[in-house]
Write a protein that holds these residues in place. Structure first.
Motif, mmCIF file in Angstrom:
data_model
loop_
_atom_site.group_PDB
_atom_site.id
_atom_site.type_symbol
_atom_site.label_atom_id
_atom_site.label_comp_id
_atom_site.label_asym_id
_atom_site.label_seq_id
_atom_site.Cartn_x
_atom_site.Cartn_y
_atom_site.Cartn_z
ATOM 1 N N GLN A 51 39.544 40.178 106.167
ATOM 2 C CA GLN A 51 41.201 39.819 105.657
ATOM 3 C C GLN A 51 41.424 39.883 104.109
ATOM 4 O OE1 GLN A 51 43.135 36.643 107.670
ATOM 5 N NE2 GLN A 51 41.162 36.342 109.032
ATOM 6 N N PRO A 103 51.313 34.968 104.132
ATOM 7 C CA PRO A 103 51.857 35.957 103.130
ATOM 8 C C PRO A 103 52.946 35.502 102.096
ATOM 9 C CG PRO A 103 51.627 36.524 105.274
ATOM 10 C CD PRO A 103 51.434 35.397 105.528
ATOM 11 N N GLY A 138 52.727 42.387 102.330
ATOM 12 C CA GLY A 138 52.471 41.739 103.899
ATOM 13 C C GLY A 138 54.030 41.447 104.156
ATOM 14 N N TYR A 139 54.015 41.040 105.566
ATOM 15 C CA TYR A 139 55.248 40.605 106.283
ATOM 16 C C TYR A 139 55.155 38.908 106.621
ATOM 17 C CZ TYR A 139 59.082 42.325 109.296
ATOM 18 O OH TYR A 139 60.110 42.481 109.395
ATOM 19 N N SER A 140 56.618 38.398 106.319
ATOM 20 C CA SER A 140 56.426 36.898 106.261
ATOM 21 C C SER A 140 56.446 36.621 108.106
ATOM 22 C CB SER A 140 57.845 36.641 105.833
ATOM 23 O OG SER A 140 58.208 35.252 106.205
ATOM 24 N N TYR A 141 55.469 35.497 108.001
ATOM 25 C CA TYR A 141 55.516 34.911 109.639
ATOM 26 C C TYR A 141 56.824 34.374 110.292
ATOM 27 C CZ TYR A 141 50.496 35.578 108.638
ATOM 28 O OH TYR A 141 49.192 35.714 108.306
ATOM 29 N N TYR A 200 49.122 40.031 112.974
ATOM 30 C CA TYR A 200 48.981 39.598 111.720
ATOM 31 C C TYR A 200 47.637 39.665 111.134
ATOM 32 C CZ TYR A 200 53.706 37.636 112.793
ATOM 33 O OH TYR A 200 54.910 37.398 112.951
ATOM 34 N N ASP A 210 52.142 46.234 98.694
ATOM 35 C CA ASP A 210 52.355 45.716 99.969
ATOM 36 C C ASP A 210 51.703 44.244 99.973
ATOM 37 O OD1 ASP A 210 52.973 45.218 102.370
ATOM 38 O OD2 ASP A 210 51.671 46.477 103.478
ATOM 39 N N ASN A 218 46.096 46.284 100.375
ATOM 40 C CA ASN A 218 47.401 46.283 100.300
ATOM 41 C C ASN A 218 48.317 45.915 99.167
ATOM 42 O OD1 ASN A 218 47.169 47.009 102.886
ATOM 43 N ND2 ASN A 218 47.377 44.936 103.883
ATOM 44 N N THR A 271 41.181 43.471 103.067
ATOM 45 C CA THR A 271 42.583 44.108 103.245
ATOM 46 C C THR A 271 43.625 43.627 102.514
ATOM 47 O OG1 THR A 271 41.619 44.363 105.844
ATOM 48 C CG2 THR A 271 43.997 44.574 105.362
ATOM 49 N N TYR A 272 43.959 42.454 102.266
ATOM 50 C CA TYR A 272 44.705 41.734 101.555
ATOM 51 C C TYR A 272 44.907 42.461 100.161
ATOM 52 C CZ TYR A 272 47.815 38.619 99.089
ATOM 53 O OH TYR A 272 48.700 38.012 98.284
#
Length: 326
Positions: free
Chosen positions: A68, A290, A82-85, A59, A80, A75, A71-72
Motif C-alpha cells: 500500500q 486518503p 486517492g479517493y475519499s472514503y 480501496y 493522484d 500515485n 502504491t501510494y
C-alpha cells in the motif's frame, strides 16, 4: 547567483523532507486504531462479509502495508492523492475546495497578530515601566493563556446573541448570496471573528517579543546617533529601530506557522469555517485515510514554504545577511 544557489538548496531539502512526511504520515495513520471499512459499513447500517471484502479490495486495503505504501507514493508522484472514503470524490478536488478558505484565515490571522502585537510591543517599549506597558502585558498574557476554542465560544456568544453585529457562522451569507465586490465584503465580514480568535493567541508572543527587542535596540549607539542628529522620533522608531527588532519576530512567524494550522482546526470547527481544519476533523472521525494524509501533506508544504519565505525575508530586512552571503 548566490541567492539562487541558496534557494535551490532549500528546495532540495524541502523535497527530501516532504518525502519523509509522506512516509511518516502513511505509517502513523495506517497503524493507528480504527478501520475505515468498518466505519463505512456502520454508516451503511451494517454489511455482509462479502461487501466488506469488496470494499477492502476497492480501496486497496487488502494488500500488505508495504505494498500500500509503495502504491501510494507512486500515485502521489503522478499527482493522484486517492479517493475519499467518506466524501466519495477525488481528494485533490477536496483540497482545492478547502485550501483557499484556510489560507484566508491563516494569512488574516498572521497579519492581524503581527501588526497588533508589534505595535503594542513598540508602544510599551518606549515606557517599559509605565501603566500602559503593564496593561499590555496582562492583556496579552491573558489572551495567550486562554484556549482558542474557549475564546471562540465567548466571541460567538457575544457577537451572536448579546451584540449581534458580526456573522458567526460560515464563510458567506448563503441565505442572501451576493456577487462581485459585495461578495468580497461579505467574506471579509465573516472572516473577522475567526481570524481575531486565532490571532489572539499569537498577539501576546509578538507583543512581548517586540517589546524586549525594542528595549534592546533603543539603547543601541546608532539609535542615540539618530536622535542626536535631530531626526523625528517616529523616524527613529519605525525606520531605524523597528527594522532590526523585526528579525526575531519574522523568525517566530515562520516557526509558528505549523501551530497556526493546529489552531485553525479548532477555530474552523467553532465557526463552521469551510477550510482544511474542518476537513481534518471530519476525516479523523470517519477514518478517511486518503483525505487525512493529503491534508497533512499540504499542511507540511505550506509550513515548509513559510519557512523558506521567512529565510528570504531575512535578506530583505537585514543587509548584514546579504553581505555575509556575498
Amino acid at each position: 547567483m548566490t541567492l539562487l544557489v541558496h534557494l535551490f538548496g532549500k528546495l532540495a531539502n524541502a523535497a527530501a523532507l516532504l518525502l519523509a512526511v509522506l512516509v511518516l504520515n502513511f505509517c502513523l495513520i495506517h497503524t493507528a486504531p480504527g478501520d475505515p471499512v468498518q466505519v463505512i459499513a456502520g454508516e451503511m447500517g451494517g454489511a455482509s462479509a462479502e461487501v466488506i471484502a469488496s470494499l477492502r479490495a476497492k480501496y486497496g486495503l487488502d494488500h500488505s502495508l508495504i505494498e500500500q505504501l509503495f502504491t501510494y507514493l507512486h500515485n502521489v508522484l503522478r499527482g493522484d492523492f486517492g479517493y475519499s472514503y467518506y466524501f466519495n470524490q477525488p481528494v485533490l478536488g477536496l483540497i482545492a475546495q478547502r485550501l483557499p478558505a484556510t489560507l484566508y484565515l491563516a494569512l488574516a490571522s498572521v497579519v492581524m497578530a503581527v501588526v497588533i502585537g508589534t505595535l503594542l510591543g513598540v508602544a510599551s517599549a518606549r515606557r517599559p515601566n509605565g501603566l500602559f506597558s503593564h496593561a499590555v502585558t496582562v492583556v496579552s498574557l491573558a489572551g495567550y493563556a486562554a484556549p482558542v476554542f474557549w475564546t471562540g465560544l465567548l466571541l460567538l456568544l457575544l457577537f451572536g446573541s448579546v451584540w449581534p453585529i458580526l456573522p458567526v457562522n460560515g464563510m458567506s451569507d448563503v441565505v442572501h448570496p451576493k456577487q462581485g465586490i459585495a461578495h468580497l465584503l461579505d467574506v471579509l465580514k465573516h472572516l473577522i471573528l475567526p481570524s481575531a480568535t486565532l490571532a489572539m493567541v499569537f498577539v501576546a508572543q509578538y507583543s512581548r517579543l517586540a517589546r524586549v527587542n525594542m528595549i534592546d535596540v533603543l539603547s543601541a549607539d546608532y539609535v542615540r546617533t539618530a536622535r542626536a542628529k535631530g531626526l523625528p522620533e517616529s523616524v527613529v522608531i519605525f525606520k531605524h529601530a523597528l527594522r532590526n527588532a523585526l528579525i526575531p519576530i519574522v523568525t517566530v512567524v515562520g516557526l509558528q506557522f505549523g501551530n497556526l494550522f493546529a489552531g485553525a482546526v479548532l477555530v474552523e470547527t467553532v465557526y463552521s469555517w469551510p477550510g482544511m481544519g474542518r476537513l481534518v476533523y471530519d476525516s479523523i472521525l470517519r477514518r478517511d485515510y486518503p483525505t487525512l494524509m493529503a491534508v497533512l501533506f499540504f499542511s507540511a508544504v505550506l509550513v515548509i514554504a513559510a519557512n523558506i519565505i521567512t529565510d528570504l525575508v531575512y535578506r530583505l530586512i537585514d543587509p548584514r545577511i546579504r553581505a555575509g552571503a556575498r
